[in-house]
Design an enzyme around this catalytic site. Structure first.
Site, PDB file in Angstrom:
ATOM      1  N   GLU A 271      35.695  36.538  42.592  1.00 45.87           N
ATOM      2  CA  GLU A 271      35.559  36.946  41.181  1.00 45.87           C
ATOM      3  C   GLU A 271      36.405  36.047  40.292  1.00 45.87           C
ATOM      4  OE1 GLU A 271      36.640  39.042  37.441  1.00 45.87           O
ATOM      5  OE2 GLU A 271      37.972  38.394  39.050  1.00 45.87           O
ATOM      6  N   HIS A 368      48.004  38.068  37.421  1.00 53.49           N
ATOM      7  CA  HIS A 368      47.911  36.627  37.753  1.00 53.49           C
ATOM      8  C   HIS A 368      49.272  35.938  37.872  1.00 53.49           C
ATOM      9  CE1 HIS A 368      43.497  36.258  36.050  1.00 53.49           C
ATOM     10  NE2 HIS A 368      43.627  37.197  36.981  1.00 53.49           N
TER      11      HIS A 368
HETATM   12 ZN   LIG Z   1      40.502  41.057  38.658  1.00 53.76          ZN
END
Ligand SMILES: [Zn+2]
Length: 415
Positions: A271, A368
């Site tokens: 993804e 992230h």
């Molecule tokens: Zn994600």
């Protein structure tokens, strides 16, 4: 979430962790009692971070920095140049010539329950290198797309465009973006040294992992989350949380008698850096998409549920709102669900979309980054989200209500 984060850890598409994650998913779905657990092949791009550093030159001060996903390397010896600061992507687009310089986009984002600050900031990360290169810049650094004040830089995908020079792209931690801003205010000619080494390897095999809680009828309710993660952290809230939430929901449905519909769990590949898994699923299941009653994707962290959104055929919206009302005492909004990246090809084909909205006010502090570890999640909040997804899936699996197909005009991919 803990098991995937601790036992597999980082799992960027095509990495050794990615293969371990696929094996983990098969094992874990089987252990949860799902049936027909299997993998479906997906070819994924492979990008690797090798090394990264940045510093102010005089006096020398090291900055915390990370390459954006997909970035090329700096030339041998790195880049050493003056920096021009902008506070938005538009300012960069409308700004001066940047020949021989480094562009710096220093855009702060809002902290918000609905996470809209991330949506505002992400075009800077995705398109910044294209716009900076058009102006002649030799590299771009951005303020991390995050709501934290810390020295954790946030990575994430970026893009290049054919015909536009590929320049290296990196994110500074928010604290060090502030430091660079103060330095430039004092000395507009201050030099920045940036060294990035990355590698792009040939595409590699990965897989979507699929398992069912079978029902007696033909209908399928899809619950999805993505199995891959960025490489810096351990992929706990993004998207170990989603994996945990949908698996917990499916396990709950498994305990219910007289299910009329199958609840299908899909852990999507890649993804983060291509969406290859979502496209592969839609293609492989092309002939049975009309049996997909609805699709729900969990990819918004580990926060508590704050609402349910439904996007159905417009003449089914009222019935859908009634079906899901009262769950977790959260409001139900009909006709405005977005889905996420992994269900967007299904939405494009008209499959109704369900969103369980979660409180994302803390999500973009660690998203992230190397701080994406299980310790940042609140188990009670995540249980609340899991229970909400369970209720949504259960009510639809036990019902015979048809949600139709999304009206043609609303099928456009939101991601
Ligand atoms: Zn994600």
């Amino acid at each position: 979430m803990r098991s995937l984060s601790d036992e597999v850890g980082p799992r960027l598409a095509g990495s050794p962790g990615d293969s371990l994650a696929v094996a983990w998913a098969v094992r874990t779905m089987n252990a949860a009692g799902l049936v027909d657990v299997h993998t479906e092949p997906v070819t994924v791009p492979v990008w690797q971070r090798v090394s990264e550093s940045a510093s102010l030159v005089a006096p020398p001060v090291a900055l915390t920095v990370t390459a954006l996903g997909g970035s090329v390397s700096t030339p041998k010896g790195g880049v050493r140049a003056e920096v021009v600061r902008f506070t938005s992507l538009d300012a960069l687009k409308n700004g001066p010539d940047l020949s021989g310089k480094v562009a710096f986009v220093d855009m702060s984002i809002d902290r918000a329950e609905d996470g809209h600050g991330y949506g505002d900031g992400v075009p800077v990360r995705i398109n910044g290198a294209i716009e900076a290169a058009r102006k002649g810049a030799i590299a771009i650094v951005i303020r991390s797309i995050g709501t934290d004040h810390s020295r954790l830089p946030h990575t994430g995908v970026m893009r290049y465009q054919d015909g536009v020079t590929k320049i290296p792209a990196a994110a500074l931690s928010t604290d060090d973006a502030d430091l660079l801003t103060r330095t430039l205010a004092r000395d507009p000619h201050a030099l920045l040294q940036l060294d990035l080494v990355t590698r792009e390897l040939p595409a590699a095999p990965s897989a979507n992992v699929v398992g069912d809680v079978p029902g007696t009828g033909p209908g399928i309710v899809l619950l999805g989350a993505h199995l891959d993660s960025w490489d810096l952290g351990r992929g706990a809230v993004d998207d170990g949380a989603g994996v945990g939430i949908v698996l917990a929901a499916a396990r709950g449905v498994l305990g219910l008698p007289s299910r009329k519909r199958t609840v299908r769990v899909v852990f999507f590949a890649a993804e983060e850096n291509s969406g290859a898994g979502s496209k592969a699923y839609a293609k492989a299941h092309d002939l049975e998409l009309d049996r997909h009653v609805a699709a729900l994707e969990s990819d918004h962290g580990a926060g508590a549920a704050v609402g349910i959104r439904v996007l159905t055929a417009s003449d089914k919206a009222d019935a859908a709102r009634a079906l899901f009302s009262g769950i977790s005492n959260v409001p139900v909004f009909a006709d405005d669900a977005h889905g996420g990246a992994d269900v967007s090809p299904l939405r494009a084909r008209g499959v109704p979309i369900l969103d369980v909205l979660q409180d994302a006010s803390a999500y973009f502090d660690v998203h992230h980054t190397s701080g994406d570890v299980p310790e940042v999640a609140d188990p009670a909040a995540m249980a609340h989200a899991s229970c909400t997804v369970f209720q949504v899936a259960a009510r639809l699996a036990l019902s015979e209500l048809e949600l139709g197909r999304i009206d043609e005009a609303k099928r456009k991919e939101a991601w």
